[in-house]
Design a protein around this motif. Structure first.
Motif, PDB file in Angstrom:
ATOM      1  N   VAL A 240     -94.040-101.014  39.337  1.00 40.11           N
ATOM      2  CA  VAL A 240     -95.451-100.622  39.468  1.00 40.11           C
ATOM      3  C   VAL A 240     -95.529 -99.278  40.174  1.00 40.11           C
ATOM      4  O   VAL A 240     -94.624 -98.882  40.905  1.00 40.11           O
ATOM      5  N   SER A 241     -96.634 -98.591  39.957  1.00 39.37           N
ATOM      6  CA  SER A 241     -96.861 -97.309  40.621  1.00 39.37           C
ATOM      7  C   SER A 241     -97.598 -97.521  41.933  1.00 39.37           C
ATOM      8  O   SER A 241     -98.272 -98.539  42.140  1.00 39.37           O
ATOM      9  N   ALA A 242     -97.483 -96.542  42.821  1.00 42.53           N
ATOM     10  CA  ALA A 242     -98.227 -96.596  44.074  1.00 42.53           C
ATOM     11  C   ALA A 242     -99.731 -96.608  43.804  1.00 42.53           C
ATOM     12  O   ALA A 242    -100.499 -97.270  44.502  1.00 42.53           O
ATOM     13  N   ASP A 243    -100.160 -95.883  42.772  1.00 35.02           N
ATOM     14  CA  ASP A 243    -101.589 -95.849  42.425  1.00 35.02           C
ATOM     15  C   ASP A 243    -102.095 -97.248  42.075  1.00 35.02           C
ATOM     16  O   ASP A 243    -103.201 -97.629  42.470  1.00 35.02           O
ATOM     17  N   LEU A 244    -101.299 -98.007  41.339  1.00 36.39           N
ATOM     18  CA  LEU A 244    -101.740 -99.347  40.956  1.00 36.39           C
ATOM     19  C   LEU A 244    -101.894-100.231  42.189  1.00 36.39           C
ATOM     20  O   LEU A 244    -102.869-100.987  42.300  1.00 36.39           O
ATOM     21  N   ILE A 245    -100.967-100.133  43.125  1.00 37.55           N
ATOM     22  CA  ILE A 245    -101.038-100.954  44.342  1.00 37.55           C
ATOM     23  C   ILE A 245    -102.239-100.570  45.193  1.00 37.55           C
ATOM     24  O   ILE A 245    -102.992-101.437  45.658  1.00 37.55           O
ATOM     25  N   VAL A 246    -102.444 -99.275  45.383  1.00 44.29           N
ATOM     26  CA  VAL A 246    -103.485 -98.802  46.303  1.00 44.29           C
ATOM     27  C   VAL A 246    -104.872 -98.913  45.690  1.00 44.29           C
ATOM     28  O   VAL A 246    -105.821 -99.398  46.324  1.00 44.29           O
ATOM     29  N   ASN A 247    -105.023 -98.462  44.446  1.00 43.14           N
ATOM     30  CA  ASN A 247    -106.360 -98.338  43.851  1.00 43.14           C
ATOM     31  C   ASN A 247    -106.748 -99.495  42.934  1.00 43.14           C
ATOM     32  O   ASN A 247    -107.908 -99.594  42.538  1.00 43.14           O
ATOM     33  N   HIS A 248    -105.793-100.337  42.594  1.00 41.22           N
ATOM     34  CA  HIS A 248    -106.097-101.470  41.712  1.00 41.22           C
ATOM     35  C   HIS A 248    -105.453-102.751  42.259  1.00 41.22           C
ATOM     36  O   HIS A 248    -105.057-103.630  41.494  1.00 41.22           O
ATOM     37  N   GLY A 249    -105.373-102.836  43.594  1.00 39.42           N
ATOM     38  CA  GLY A 249    -104.727-103.976  44.238  1.00 39.42           C
ATOM     39  C   GLY A 249    -105.275-105.326  43.817  1.00 39.42           C
ATOM     40  O   GLY A 249    -104.504-106.227  43.449  1.00 39.42           O
ATOM     41  N   PRO A 250    -106.605-105.543  43.832  1.00 35.02           N
ATOM     42  CA  PRO A 250    -107.140-106.847  43.428  1.00 35.02           C
ATOM     43  C   PRO A 250    -106.782-107.210  41.991  1.00 35.02           C
ATOM     44  O   PRO A 250    -106.457-108.364  41.705  1.00 35.02           O
ATOM     45  N   SER A 251    -106.827-106.229  41.089  1.00 35.27           N
ATOM     46  CA  SER A 251    -106.463-106.498  39.687  1.00 35.27           C
ATOM     47  C   SER A 251    -104.989-106.852  39.579  1.00 35.27           C
ATOM     48  O   SER A 251    -104.601-107.734  38.785  1.00 35.27           O
ATOM     49  N   LEU A 252    -104.152-106.187  40.366  1.00 36.48           N
ATOM     50  CA  LEU A 252    -102.729-106.497  40.357  1.00 36.48           C
ATOM     51  C   LEU A 252    -102.486-107.899  40.900  1.00 36.48           C
ATOM     52  O   LEU A 252    -101.657-108.649  40.363  1.00 36.48           O
ATOM     53  N   GLN A 253    -103.209-108.279  41.960  1.00 39.13           N
ATOM     54  CA  GLN A 253    -103.069-109.637  42.487  1.00 39.13           C
ATOM     55  C   GLN A 253    -103.474-110.671  41.449  1.00 39.13           C
ATOM     56  O   GLN A 253    -102.824-111.718  41.300  1.00 39.13           O
ATOM     57  N   ASP A 254    -104.536-110.383  40.701  1.00 35.61           N
ATOM     58  CA  ASP A 254    -104.951-111.306  39.634  1.00 35.61           C
ATOM     59  C   ASP A 254    -103.873-111.413  38.562  1.00 35.61           C
ATOM     60  O   ASP A 254    -103.626-112.499  38.014  1.00 35.61           O
ATOM     61  N   ALA A 255    -103.227-110.279  38.253  1.00 33.65           N
ATOM     62  CA  ALA A 255    -102.211-110.259  37.190  1.00 33.65           C
ATOM     63  C   ALA A 255    -100.992-111.091  37.554  1.00 33.65           C
ATOM     64  O   ALA A 255    -100.336-111.655  36.667  1.00 33.65           O
ATOM     65  N   ILE A 256    -100.672-111.185  38.840  1.00 37.74           N
ATOM     66  CA  ILE A 256     -99.480-111.934  39.257  1.00 37.74           C
ATOM     67  C   ILE A 256     -99.836-113.310  39.822  1.00 37.74           C
ATOM     68  O   ILE A 256     -98.970-114.016  40.340  1.00 37.74           O
ATOM     69  N   ALA A 257    -101.113-113.682  39.686  1.00 37.98           N
ATOM     70  CA  ALA A 257    -101.562-114.948  40.292  1.00 37.98           C
ATOM     71  C   ALA A 257    -100.842-116.156  39.695  1.00 37.98           C
ATOM     72  O   ALA A 257    -100.649-117.173  40.375  1.00 37.98           O
ATOM     73  N   GLY A 258    -100.439-116.060  38.435  1.00 41.94           N
ATOM     74  CA  GLY A 258     -99.790-117.205  37.791  1.00 41.94           C
ATOM     75  C   GLY A 258     -98.292-117.254  37.979  1.00 41.94           C
ATOM     76  O   GLY A 258     -97.595-118.007  37.289  1.00 41.94           O
ATOM     77  N   ARG A 259     -97.763-116.512  38.930  1.00 40.46           N
ATOM     78  CA  ARG A 259     -96.317-116.457  39.134  1.00 40.46           C
ATOM     79  C   ARG A 259     -95.767-117.808  39.580  1.00 40.46           C
ATOM     80  O   ARG A 259     -96.449-118.581  40.265  1.00 40.46           O
ATOM     81  N   ASP A 260     -94.528-118.078  39.206  1.00 40.14           N
ATOM     82  CA  ASP A 260     -93.875-119.327  39.610  1.00 40.14           C
ATOM     83  C   ASP A 260     -92.646-119.045  40.469  1.00 40.14           C
ATOM     84  O   ASP A 260     -91.799-119.921  40.641  1.00 40.14           O
ATOM     85  N   ARG A 261     -92.558-117.831  41.008  1.00 41.65           N
ATOM     86  CA  ARG A 261     -91.396-117.431  41.807  1.00 41.65           C
ATOM     87  C   ARG A 261     -91.806-116.255  42.698  1.00 41.65           C
ATOM     88  O   ARG A 261     -92.890-115.689  42.540  1.00 41.65           O
ATOM     89  N   ASP A 262     -90.933-115.911  43.645  1.00 43.24           N
ATOM     90  CA  ASP A 262     -91.210-114.766  44.505  1.00 43.24           C
ATOM     91  C   ASP A 262     -91.267-113.480  43.676  1.00 43.24           C
ATOM     92  O   ASP A 262     -90.513-113.312  42.704  1.00 43.24           O
ATOM     93  N   VAL A 263     -92.168-112.604  44.078  1.00 45.41           N
ATOM     94  CA  VAL A 263     -92.356-111.337  43.360  1.00 45.41           C
ATOM     95  C   VAL A 263     -91.982-110.170  44.257  1.00 45.41           C
ATOM     96  O   VAL A 263     -92.354-110.132  45.442  1.00 45.41           O
TER      97      VAL A 263
END
Length: 382
Positions: A240-263
């Motif tokens: 992932v890019s720093a921009d995605l983490i900083v400016n789209h953090g909530p969307s990124l959290q939603d995208a990984i919400a269904g994870r079944d392992r450590d990310v």
């Protein structure tokens, strides 16, 4: 002629080139155009005129037809054959009022044909009219070029949007292996596009077209879904890019919400980190927490400064450090130092691009924790 120079009808910057082998006529032309508010330069031959035009800054040319050596019509033909002077306004002056002479001058490419003796006001008015025409065409061509460029950008955006909407890509996974015992401890998710486009180029293009976040989020979601088929509870590393983490953090959290392992979020090396404080703050808001990996240390913008400022769990060594390291004592010493540094910083070193047994043995001997590469496992779909 008035005593005070007037402003030319066109605002285009530049100089009028006056070409005449008769110094008296050249001086007269200078006075005429200076009185009209133009800068001028005089040339006594076609050859000198070509040199002057080649240096740039010429608005247009007022040219006598009878010159020593190359004639005025010959000079025009040369100018029209060159792309950068093909539309340069050129007024051809001649004492010859025969129809054949006029036709010959216009066929050669003259913008206008003026018979001597000329009326100064008429000559200047003609020149300014042709400058306006040239400027109008230049504006139209520029507008057409801009429109074409805009249309191309929109076409590329539409193509890329279709890639995102249709999920025209496939997540693949490359194992991350412990060099101490050879066990797989995690997987890095990579993206392969259906049209076989280079992932690096595709993500770079998406960012330039304002669709970087959309493409990153789509590939992250696809990787999270596909990773459910991976065996065990090994961690999943997502680029992932720093921009995605900083400016789209909530969307990124939603995208990984269904994870079944450590990310693990693997910070791509091709983007500068402008604000470490904002990045740290954005990472702290992930719930459940994620770990961070600095990708390709020693390449691009990624560096040991990231390690100091972000305290990642993993630091990945660019493959340029790894290829042939078994025969390079200098790189061995550098990696040994980085291994010691990583232990002091409480992070694990990951060597990328391991492709030979000697490279693997050397890295294990340097206390590098983890490794990736075709020797250890190629990227594959689940």
């Amino acid at each position: 002629m008035s005593d005070a120079p007037r402003t030319p009808a066109t605002e285009s910057p530049g100089t009028v080139l006056l070409v005449d082998d008769d110094p008296a006529v050249g001086r007269l032309l200078e006075l005429v155009f200076a009185d009209a508010g133009f800068r001028t330069v005089v040339a006594g031959s076609a050859e000198t005129a070509l040199d002057t035009i080649g240096r740039g800054g010429i608005l247009g040319v007022v040219l006598d037809n009878r010159l020593p050596g190359m004639s005025g019509t010959d000079l025009i033909r040369v100018l029209r054959a060159q792309a950068h002077t093909s539309t340069l306004p050129v007024l051809l002056l001649s004492a010859d009022d025969l129809l054949t002479s006029r036709v010959g001058g216009m066929e050669a490419g003259a913008t206008d044909y003026v018979v001597k003796p000329f009326e100064p006001a008429d000559l200047v008015a003609r020149f300014e009219a042709h400058l306006r025409t040239a400027a109008t065409w230049a504006d139209r061509l520029a507008a057409q070029a801009l429109t074409a460029a805009d249309e191309e950008v929109e076409r590329r955006r539409a193509d890329l949007f279709a890639v995102v909407a249709n999920r025209a890509f496939l997540p693949v996974f490359q194992p991350v292996v412990s060099l101490a015992d050879g066990l797989v401890v995690g997987y890095e998710a990579l993206t392969r596009f259906a049209d076989r486009a280079s992932p690096q180029q595709r993500f770079t293009e998406a960012a330039s077209l304002g669709l970087g976040a959309e493409l990153e989020l789509a590939t992250v979601e696809a990787a999270i879904t596909a990773a459910r088929e991976l065996r065990g509870e090994r961690f999943l590393s997502l680029n992932v890019s720093a921009d995605l983490i900083v400016n789209h953090g909530p969307s990124l959290q939603d995208a990984i919400a269904g994870r079944d392992r450590d990310v693990v979020l693997e910070l791509t090396e091709h983007e500068a980190v402008e604000d470490y404080e904002s990045l740290r703050a954005a990472l702290s808001r992930f719930d459940p927490a994620v770990e961070l990996s600095v990708d390709d240390a020693g390449a691009g913008f990624a560096s040991l400064r990231h390690v100091v400022m972000l305290e990642p769990a993993y630091v990945k060594l660019d493959r340029s450090w790894i290829t042939g390291i078994d025969a390079d004592r200098t790189r061995q010493a550098m990696v040994a130092g980085l291994s010691h540094f990583a232990r002091q910083a409480c992070c694990q070193l990951v060597a990328e691009g391991i492709e030979t047994e000697p490279e693997l043995a050397t890295l294990a001997g340097l206390d590098v924790d983890l490794g990736q590469g075709y020797l250890l496992g190629a990227p594959a779909a689940t």
